[in-house]
Design a protein around this motif. Sequence first.
Motif, PDB file in Angstrom:
ATOM      1  N   VAL A  38      34.682  40.465  40.668  1.00 49.44           N
ATOM      2  CA  VAL A  38      36.112  40.632  40.381  1.00 49.44           C
ATOM      3  C   VAL A  38      36.511  39.743  39.203  1.00 49.44           C
ATOM      4  O   VAL A  38      36.431  38.521  39.277  1.00 49.44           O
ATOM      5  N   SER A  39      36.933  40.384  38.117  1.00 51.12           N
ATOM      6  CA  SER A  39      37.357  39.617  36.938  1.00 51.12           C
ATOM      7  C   SER A  39      38.863  39.661  36.739  1.00 51.12           C
ATOM      8  O   SER A  39      39.411  38.868  35.976  1.00 51.12           O
ATOM      9  N   GLN A  87      51.982  30.979  48.476  1.00 57.80           N
ATOM     10  CA  GLN A  87      50.666  31.066  49.110  1.00 57.80           C
ATOM     11  C   GLN A  87      49.972  32.387  48.809  1.00 57.80           C
ATOM     12  O   GLN A  87      48.788  32.415  48.446  1.00 57.80           O
ATOM     13  N   MET A  88      50.691  33.505  48.951  1.00 53.45           N
ATOM     14  CA  MET A  88      50.063  34.811  48.725  1.00 53.45           C
ATOM     15  C   MET A  88      49.640  34.985  47.274  1.00 53.45           C
ATOM     16  O   MET A  88      48.540  35.466  46.992  1.00 53.45           O
ATOM     17  N   MET A  89      50.509  34.583  46.345  1.00 45.67           N
ATOM     18  CA  MET A  89      50.158  34.746  44.934  1.00 45.67           C
ATOM     19  C   MET A  89      49.003  33.834  44.529  1.00 45.67           C
ATOM     20  O   MET A  89      48.099  34.241  43.796  1.00 45.67           O
ATOM     21  N   ALA A  90      49.008  32.597  45.020  1.00 46.52           N
ATOM     22  CA  ALA A  90      47.916  31.683  44.700  1.00 46.52           C
ATOM     23  C   ALA A  90      46.603  32.160  45.323  1.00 46.52           C
ATOM     24  O   ALA A  90      45.533  32.094  44.699  1.00 46.52           O
ATOM     25  N   GLN A  91      46.681  32.653  46.554  1.00 44.24           N
ATOM     26  CA  GLN A  91      45.468  33.108  47.241  1.00 44.24           C
ATOM     27  C   GLN A  91      44.875  34.340  46.579  1.00 44.24           C
ATOM     28  O   GLN A  91      43.665  34.419  46.352  1.00 44.24           O
ATOM     29  N   VAL A  92      45.701  35.338  46.276  1.00 50.72           N
ATOM     30  CA  VAL A  92      45.158  36.555  45.665  1.00 50.72           C
ATOM     31  C   VAL A  92      44.673  36.266  44.245  1.00 50.72           C
ATOM     32  O   VAL A  92      43.681  36.853  43.786  1.00 50.72           O
ATOM     33  N   SER A  93      45.318  35.341  43.560  1.00 45.01           N
ATOM     34  CA  SER A  93      44.836  34.951  42.225  1.00 45.01           C
ATOM     35  C   SER A  93      43.445  34.350  42.315  1.00 45.01           C
ATOM     36  O   SER A  93      42.601  34.548  41.431  1.00 45.01           O
ATOM     37  N   GLY A  94      43.195  33.635  43.411  1.00 44.87           N
ATOM     38  CA  GLY A  94      41.894  32.992  43.593  1.00 44.87           C
ATOM     39  C   GLY A  94      40.748  33.944  43.810  1.00 44.87           C
ATOM     40  O   GLY A  94      39.573  33.542  43.791  1.00 44.87           O
ATOM     41  N   ARG A  95      41.034  35.257  43.986  1.00 49.45           N
ATOM     42  CA  ARG A  95      39.935  36.226  44.130  1.00 49.45           C
ATOM     43  C   ARG A  95      39.307  36.538  42.783  1.00 49.45           C
ATOM     44  O   ARG A  95      38.247  37.167  42.726  1.00 49.45           O
ATOM     45  N   ALA A  96      39.939  36.140  41.674  1.00 46.91           N
ATOM     46  CA  ALA A  96      39.450  36.499  40.337  1.00 46.91           C
ATOM     47  C   ALA A  96      38.503  35.433  39.801  1.00 46.91           C
ATOM     48  O   ALA A  96      38.764  34.238  39.903  1.00 46.91           O
TER      49      ALA A  96
END
Length: 821
Positions: free
Chosen positions: A643-644, A668-677
């Motif tokens: 995932v890029s 929390q949700m935005m930081a967490q989903v950002s961390g998938r990249a």
Amino acid sequence: MEKKYADIVLPVPLPRLFTYSIPDEFAGTTAPGRRVVVSFGKRRLMSGVVFALHNNAPREYDTKAILSVLDDNEVVTQDQLALWEWIAAYYQCTVGEVYKAALPSGLKLESETRLYLNKDYEEVTDLPPRAYALINYLADNKYCTLDKAAVVTELKNVYPLVKRLIEAGIVLVNEEMTASYRPKTEQALVLHPKHRNEDALRDFFDSLGRAPKQLELLMTFVSQCGGVDKAIEGQRVLRRQLLAAVDGGSGAVAELIKKEGLAVEDVQVDRLGSFNGKIADVNPLSAVQVQALAEIRAGFEDGKPVLLHGVTSSGKTELYIHLIEETISKGRQALYLLPEIALTTQITNRLRSHFGDKLGVYHSRFSDGERVEVWKDMLTEGRFSVILGVRSSIFLPFRDLGLIIVDEEHDPSFKQYDPAPRYNARDVALLMARRASCNILLGTATPSIESYYHARSGMYHLVELTQRHEGIQLPLIEVVNTQEAKRRKLMQSHFSPRLLELVTKALENKEQVILFQNRRGFAPYLECSVCAWVPRCIHCDVSMTYHKHTESLVCHYCGYTETVRTRCGACGSPSLRTVGFGTQKVEEEIKVLFPEARVGRMDYDTTRGSKGYEKLISSFEKGELDILVGTQMVTKGLDFDRVSLVGILNADSMLNSPDFRAFERGFQMMAQVSGRAGRKNKRGRVVLQTSDPEHPVIRFVVSNEFKGFYEYHIAEREMFRYPPYYRLISLTVKHRDRKILQEASAFLGDVLKSGLGNRVLGPQEPPVSRIRDYFLQKILIKVERTASPSKTKEFIQSCIDQTVSKEPWKYVSVIADVDPM
């Protein structure tokens, strides 16, 4: 001899235990933690758990006797019973409600009233017509239940009719207890007793000279037994295992059974399977991780809970594995709690490679049989030293718990919302750790405000990992102003030009993309463009969500579904249009924009089945999907190498809800989903679409400043008297009649304010004021941390009792939610 009594926990929402006398025949077998069958009410049988034994007969009622003891050993430990009692007291529910939530369904017996036709009954002339429908049904069927009798007779209340038939001797009643758990059995093959000596076996082999397939199969059987001696001793081989080893052997097996060479036996088998791979050593830690591990151990030595605040992809899971390894090497058990079933799919494979069959997995998508077998294994000191599971795992019967890990500790999924007990598994785990003198580690990239406050104030030991493993940079977050893009007519549906440009580039580079939209369905609602009419649920005061794939409108509160209308229900115009967008619409539109891309969707609708999560995650991991569209499920701890790019399609929806936790949840949700990249090999990118780029929370997400966000938000919490400075108790008052509800909730609010003053807010209507045909009113109570929780709850309960005891309001329901999320 003095009479003995037992206090029994029954699965009923009544605020007491029930005392039964112990017959002499059960005096030696009735013990705390064992299940018993008792009669409750007039004709109802129930299974309950013995809570305590004593010699005191109750004064208020005559005791009934225990009818049966179901267990030779305890099914619920003393520690569990104590935990049930604490949960009931803290979360203002009953021990019976905790029992229903804690015990797997397979260990709970259900009473089923069965009606049978008396073949010798005498004719009765004055029976109502519908009685004959039931008599005719029973004549053609062995029995029927009361529920079925209601269907057959088309009566809403079938009890008077059944009572009449019983009194007339036409119908007989047999109350039976049925267990939903049955051990799993398979057919096994064993050497027939007549051949269990060497001479007889040799002669039998010789007799098969003209049956080569039977001879081959018998030789394979002996080999799988482990040799002739084992076969003669009666070693069993599963039939399916033998047939898998010999092509076309089913006919030969049948012949060998017919010739009394082999015999068939049913054997109990393990539903949980076993690990056949190679156990991997734990991976070496980096210098940063070694330092963090030392700090965690120091916190444990101080006897404090440890909060591990590590940025996404900083290697927290590797630290967990080292700590689990240390724990089980000392002969103790470890519990690894996750908020979502989706996360167990990835983590299970990772932990299984290290711990093999020592790992047990426990969650609600398992069958009853699987959960019962995990429970029984924990009771009998079986193979599981590590349990990986979701919130219900806290109820398992641990023998010697040495470590609890609560991963993604901030996640609201640890809270059970309905039904009671409305507990938070993280907070219960903290209590369990204190009682069992075991270590507890709370891990997350985005701590809850409460946990971080406790860490800053010294209640918890704080350990921080501020950089990603192997020096991978945190993703670059670009903010796109959707309001400006819409003004300039640059948006393509819900996608900005910058997001589409980066998706194109990622696909060209054979990389993967995650698109996050925190709303399932196709569109939040339909609207008439002429008169602005919106289809609403007939049972709830909420608009219906449009699901295009099924051409239906669905209420996400009660599940009510209806087909999509072609015309407005108010003015008759055909001009119905969708408003807003959900994951289904994103999936459909992204397929149009990128027809060559392989697109998957992860939301509640696509993961209902027991293997739904597993299939989706596995496909994405293997590179069989290019783009994954998802709700909050994709934000939590998933680890994908390719995932890029992550696209956050509508940040505004997370920040504008009427909830004091909205900013915290949004961050929390935005930081967490950002961390998938960009978790491996290269730096990732995040495109965050919002109409308010200058929003403070957006700025903290972009700069990845959790501490800055905490300082900004904690001041508001103190000013407006919210956690962690105050405790909250929410009361929901329900009734089908709005007028009765308003009167009862107003009275309840007044009596609460008489003792708690301005700590009581409300009553008032919530944003959704009717659910499942019940009107709702909310009362919020804010209590100082210095106040006695038990005395406060006693007062609140007395006010509730005072309200519902009054005749006009006796059918009003009041639901207490302690520490609401």
